[in-house]
Design a protein around this motif. Structure first.
Motif, PDB file in Angstrom:
ATOM      1  N   GLY A 171      12.757 -11.291  -2.309  1.00 19.05           N
ATOM      2  CA  GLY A 171      11.741 -11.862  -1.433  1.00 19.05           C
ATOM      3  C   GLY A 171      11.912 -13.332  -1.140  1.00 19.05           C
ATOM      4  O   GLY A 171      11.038 -13.954  -0.562  1.00 19.05           O
ATOM      5  N   GLY A 172      13.011 -13.920  -1.536  1.00 23.06           N
ATOM      6  CA  GLY A 172      13.172 -15.356  -1.352  1.00 23.06           C
ATOM      7  C   GLY A 172      14.113 -15.731  -0.237  1.00 23.06           C
ATOM      8  O   GLY A 172      14.407 -16.909  -0.048  1.00 23.06           O
ATOM      9  N   ARG A 173      14.599 -14.760   0.474  1.00 21.15           N
ATOM     10  CA  ARG A 173      15.539 -15.023   1.555  1.00 21.15           C
ATOM     11  C   ARG A 173      15.014 -14.434   2.853  1.00 21.15           C
ATOM     12  O   ARG A 173      14.121 -13.594   2.854  1.00 21.15           O
ATOM     13  N   GLY A 174      15.603 -14.860   3.948  1.00 23.25           N
ATOM     14  CA  GLY A 174      15.207 -14.304   5.234  1.00 23.25           C
ATOM     15  C   GLY A 174      14.855 -15.375   6.231  1.00 23.25           C
ATOM     16  O   GLY A 174      15.166 -16.565   6.052  1.00 23.25           O
ATOM     17  N   GLN A 175      14.214 -14.946   7.287  1.00 26.96           N
ATOM     18  CA  GLN A 175      13.828 -15.843   8.373  1.00 26.96           C
ATOM     19  C   GLN A 175      12.438 -15.469   8.849  1.00 26.96           C
ATOM     20  O   GLN A 175      12.125 -14.288   9.034  1.00 26.96           O
ATOM     21  N   ALA A 234       7.309 -28.306   4.054  1.00 26.71           N
ATOM     22  CA  ALA A 234       7.971 -29.062   2.984  1.00 26.71           C
ATOM     23  C   ALA A 234       7.817 -28.350   1.644  1.00 26.71           C
ATOM     24  O   ALA A 234       8.770 -28.257   0.852  1.00 26.71           O
ATOM     25  N   ALA A 235       6.624 -27.831   1.368  1.00 22.28           N
ATOM     26  CA  ALA A 235       6.378 -27.119   0.113  1.00 22.28           C
ATOM     27  C   ALA A 235       7.192 -25.834   0.051  1.00 22.28           C
ATOM     28  O   ALA A 235       7.744 -25.476  -0.999  1.00 22.28           O
ATOM     29  N   LEU A 236       7.271 -25.120   1.169  1.00 19.32           N
ATOM     30  CA  LEU A 236       8.044 -23.878   1.195  1.00 19.32           C
ATOM     31  C   LEU A 236       9.545 -24.139   1.050  1.00 19.32           C
ATOM     32  O   LEU A 236      10.261 -23.333   0.450  1.00 19.32           O
ATOM     33  N   ARG A 237      10.001 -25.261   1.567  1.00 20.56           N
ATOM     34  CA  ARG A 237      11.430 -25.602   1.424  1.00 20.56           C
ATOM     35  C   ARG A 237      11.778 -25.784  -0.056  1.00 20.56           C
ATOM     36  O   ARG A 237      12.843 -25.355  -0.517  1.00 20.56           O
ATOM     37  N   ASP A 238      10.866 -26.418  -0.819  1.00 20.29           N
ATOM     38  CA  ASP A 238      11.105 -26.599  -2.254  1.00 20.29           C
ATOM     39  C   ASP A 238      10.972 -25.286  -3.018  1.00 20.29           C
ATOM     40  O   ASP A 238      11.705 -25.032  -3.974  1.00 20.29           O
ATOM     41  N   ARG A 239      10.038 -24.455  -2.578  1.00 19.61           N
ATOM     42  CA  ARG A 239       9.737 -23.202  -3.287  1.00 19.61           C
ATOM     43  C   ARG A 239      10.753 -22.116  -2.965  1.00 19.61           C
ATOM     44  O   ARG A 239      11.159 -21.349  -3.859  1.00 19.61           O
ATOM     45  N   PRO A 274      14.138 -22.262  -1.081  1.00 28.98           N
ATOM     46  CA  PRO A 274      15.155 -23.043  -0.344  1.00 28.98           C
ATOM     47  C   PRO A 274      16.060 -22.206   0.554  1.00 28.98           C
ATOM     48  O   PRO A 274      16.687 -22.751   1.465  1.00 28.98           O
ATOM     49  N   HIS A 275      16.121 -20.897   0.322  1.00 27.84           N
ATOM     50  CA  HIS A 275      16.994 -20.043   1.140  1.00 27.84           C
ATOM     51  C   HIS A 275      16.250 -19.395   2.307  1.00 27.84           C
ATOM     52  O   HIS A 275      16.837 -18.602   3.045  1.00 27.84           O
ATOM     53  N   LEU A 276      14.993 -19.735   2.448  1.00 28.39           N
ATOM     54  CA  LEU A 276      14.201 -19.168   3.541  1.00 28.39           C
ATOM     55  C   LEU A 276      14.269 -20.081   4.760  1.00 28.39           C
ATOM     56  O   LEU A 276      14.011 -21.282   4.660  1.00 28.39           O
ATOM     57  N   ARG A 277      14.585 -19.502   5.898  1.00 29.83           N
ATOM     58  CA  ARG A 277      14.587 -20.257   7.162  1.00 29.83           C
ATOM     59  C   ARG A 277      13.265 -20.006   7.881  1.00 29.83           C
ATOM     60  O   ARG A 277      12.864 -18.861   8.074  1.00 29.83           O
ATOM     61  N   ASP A 310       4.890  -7.919   2.813  1.00 30.52           N
ATOM     62  CA  ASP A 310       6.198  -8.560   2.800  1.00 30.52           C
ATOM     63  C   ASP A 310       6.125  -9.788   1.897  1.00 30.52           C
ATOM     64  O   ASP A 310       5.290 -10.671   2.113  1.00 30.52           O
ATOM     65  N   PRO A 311       6.977  -9.895   0.864  1.00 29.69           N
ATOM     66  CA  PRO A 311       6.859 -11.018  -0.077  1.00 29.69           C
ATOM     67  C   PRO A 311       7.067 -12.378   0.564  1.00 29.69           C
ATOM     68  O   PRO A 311       6.462 -13.371   0.150  1.00 29.69           O
ATOM     69  N   VAL A 312       7.942 -12.444   1.561  1.00 33.40           N
ATOM     70  CA  VAL A 312       8.168 -13.727   2.231  1.00 33.40           C
ATOM     71  C   VAL A 312       6.933 -14.131   3.032  1.00 33.40           C
ATOM     72  O   VAL A 312       6.467 -15.275   2.947  1.00 33.40           O
ATOM     73  N   LEU A 313       6.388 -13.196   3.803  1.00 32.13           N
ATOM     74  CA  LEU A 313       5.180 -13.514   4.572  1.00 32.13           C
ATOM     75  C   LEU A 313       4.009 -13.815   3.641  1.00 32.13           C
ATOM     76  O   LEU A 313       3.171 -14.675   3.940  1.00 32.13           O
ATOM     77  N   ALA A 314       3.947 -13.127   2.508  1.00 30.15           N
ATOM     78  CA  ALA A 314       2.892 -13.408   1.531  1.00 30.15           C
ATOM     79  C   ALA A 314       3.011 -14.835   1.013  1.00 30.15           C
ATOM     80  O   ALA A 314       2.003 -15.537   0.842  1.00 30.15           O
ATOM     81  N   ALA A 315       4.239 -15.283   0.768  1.00 36.61           N
ATOM     82  CA  ALA A 315       4.447 -16.651   0.291  1.00 36.61           C
ATOM     83  C   ALA A 315       4.044 -17.672   1.351  1.00 36.61           C
ATOM     84  O   ALA A 315       3.428 -18.703   1.041  1.00 36.61           O
ATOM     85  N   VAL A 316       4.373 -17.391   2.610  1.00 41.49           N
ATOM     86  CA  VAL A 316       4.008 -18.302   3.696  1.00 41.49           C
ATOM     87  C   VAL A 316       2.489 -18.381   3.833  1.00 41.49           C
ATOM     88  O   VAL A 316       1.913 -19.469   3.945  1.00 41.49           O
TER      89      VAL A 316
END
Length: 312
Positions: A97-101, A120-125, A127-130, A292-298
């Motif tokens: 869940g830490g990669r993707g776009q 900025a916070a998501l970039r630190d959390r 780093p492989h997510l665009r 979706d784990p990425v969308l959940a993080a956002v």
């Protein structure tokens, strides 16, 4: 029209065209929103009608309207779209869940006041997510969300936005953005504790375009106060609005989300009587994709940063 077949199949892209016709209300506006010709829209709808075996549109003067069968089909289309999003989310969750776009569609004020700290916070959390950002407002923003061109929509509640009851989306309320009444520094009301918004009914006003969320909200706030503003300048850029206020060209309602655009300007911020004018800012994703784990993080990061803004 032949009877509905028990084994019929549906092209999901054609369902998207039907959903957009429901939203836009005409073939021409649907074609414009989907970057098609009206003829192509008609062909897609006709093909979908043949697939399902029932009429989906009927003549309405010089235009068309949805049939009862079309509205019934759309209730199933929403469920189908949500289930597909759940499948996609489950597949995404299979990994870490830490990669993707992710593409975020957002109105200008939130791009200025909310997204920089969130990104900025998501970039630190992660780093492989665009994360890509597109400036957009309803209804175009939700057309893009439906089409998968945007994954997260950040918008304001106003007439062009979908209602809370729209089951196509999962909403996250982010914050209540207060609108301050901005006037030139030498305005006669400067220094007063509180003022009634109606006291400025005779002023020249600087307001965004009627179709924009800020322009629509400002007009409704003034209407609720009992007057129609005399709009001398139709401006959507907040730095430009603040500059015009400073130059004595009128008064304006400026959201606190864009404090940075008027920091240092020689303007007066007036407090209005009663409940301050405000607008509700929310994020939305397609129903089913919230897992979706990425969308959940956002979405989680947006909530966190919105809470910090409210408390500062």
């Amino acid at each position: 029209m032949e009877q509905v077949s028990e084994t019929f199949t549906i092209d999901l892209r054609r369902l998207t065209v039907l959903r957009e016709l429901q939203r836009r209300g005409s073939l021409a506006r649907t074609a414009e929103a989907l970057h098609l010709t009206p003829s192509a829209v008609s062909q897609q709808l006709a093909a979908l009608a043949r697939e399902v075996g029932v009429p989906l549109t009927e003549r309405d003067g010089r235009g068309v309207r949805l049939t009862g069968q079309a509205r019934l089909l759309l209730t199933h289309a929403d469920l189908i779209a949500a289930q597909l999003e759940r499948a996609r989310a489950d597949l995404a969750a299979y990994g870490d869940g830490g990669r993707g776009q992710v593409t975020v569609g957002c109105f200008s004020s939130a791009i200025l006041g909310l997204l920089p700290s969130t990104l900025a916070a998501l970039r630190d959390r992660l780093p492989h997510l665009r994360i890509d950002v597109v400036e957009s407002e309803p209804p175009d923003l939700f057309t893009a969300l439906d089409a998968g061109q945007v994954d997260v929509a950040i918008a304001v509640d106003f007439a062009a936005a979908p209602p809370h009851t729209d089951k196509r989306y999962v909403r996250t309320d982010l914050l209540t953005d207060v609108l301050d009444l901005a006037a030139p520094a030498d305005h006669p009301l400067a220094g007063q504790g509180r003022v009634a918004l109606r006291e400025l009914a005779g002023e020249a006003w600087i307001v965004g375009e009627a179709r924009s969320c800020c322009g629509a909200v400002a007009r409704s706030v003034c209407a609720a106060a009992g007057f129609t503003p005399d709009i001398r300048h139709a401006v959507n850029d907040w730095a430009a609005v603040a500059a015009l206020v400073e130059a004595g060209q009128g008064v304006a309602l400026i959201p606190r989300l864009v404090r940075s655009s008027y920091a240092g300007r020689r303007i007066t911020l007036l407090t209005t009587d009663g409940e301050p004018p405000s607008r509700n800012v929310f994020a939305a994703v397609r129903a089913g994709s919230e897992r979706d784990p990425v969308l959940a993080a956002v979405r989680e990061q947006l909530r966190s940063m919105a809470a910090e803004l409210v408390n500062c």
